[in-house]
Enzyme design. Sequence first.
Site, mmCIF file in Angstrom:
data_model
loop_
_atom_site.group_PDB
_atom_site.id
_atom_site.type_symbol
_atom_site.label_atom_id
_atom_site.label_comp_id
_atom_site.label_asym_id
_atom_site.label_seq_id
_atom_site.Cartn_x
_atom_site.Cartn_y
_atom_site.Cartn_z
ATOM 1 N N CYS A 117 0.851 -1.200 0.000
ATOM 2 C CA CYS A 117 0.000 0.000 0.000
ATOM 3 C C CYS A 117 0.882 1.244 0.000
ATOM 4 O O CYS A 117 1.542 1.534 -0.992
ATOM 5 C CB CYS A 117 -0.956 -0.017 1.179
ATOM 6 S SG CYS A 117 -0.176 -0.330 2.772
ATOM 7 N N CYS A 119 2.654 2.395 3.288
ATOM 8 C CA CYS A 119 3.209 2.591 4.633
ATOM 9 C C CYS A 119 4.421 3.509 4.544
ATOM 10 O O CYS A 119 5.297 3.320 3.700
ATOM 11 C CB CYS A 119 3.592 1.247 5.238
ATOM 12 S SG CYS A 119 2.178 0.158 5.512
#
Length: 215
Positions: A117, A119
């Site tokens: 994603c 992070c």
Amino acid sequence: MPHDHHDHDHATTFQPDIREPAEDWEFLEIALRELLIEKEIVTAREIEDTIEAWERKSPEQGARVVARAWTDPAFKARLLEDGNAAVSEMGLPFEGVKLVVVENTDDLHHMVVCTLCSCYPRPLLGIPPLWYKSREYRSRTVREPRAVLAEFGTNLPDGVEVRVLDSTADCRFLVIPKRPAGTDGMSEEELAALVTRDSMIGTAQALTPEGARAA
């Protein structure tokens, strides 16, 4: 006197439309937010204040940490050993996830990605850039890191090892870029001005003093 509208350039910038949610996580976020407000666990204003506080965070915090590491060997040792504890010494608490700090050298270059994603060490670097969250960066960085670096203008000698670090929900990475030559005697504040967001992700080198003046 009649006004000729063709005599002037009326440039008007409109606020772009808010994109409708399309992803599953977006619908889940909306449902959870509305439930928290309905149960009076938080208020809408408190949510907005938190979002605005995050948006005010910037890479300047991380740049301060790097500049301190460049000038204080003892602090750098603590930073590399326990990133969370070291940044808290500077009044920058990093809680909830582990902060791992790595150092770029003449022989080793780190670059950070989050393949799942986005992070990212937001308390130190602020909001991640759009390219960091893109599918292309997330997929290509692990397959062809040198090609990705070259597209950022970072060309490394063949003898330098490139190590890709994959952030997770439990771990964030901060890169200490190589200290530029010709910076002896510069203050922490002056050095921090050479540290860019991209250099702390590892897609770029820190600015030289000449490069900072030209920027």
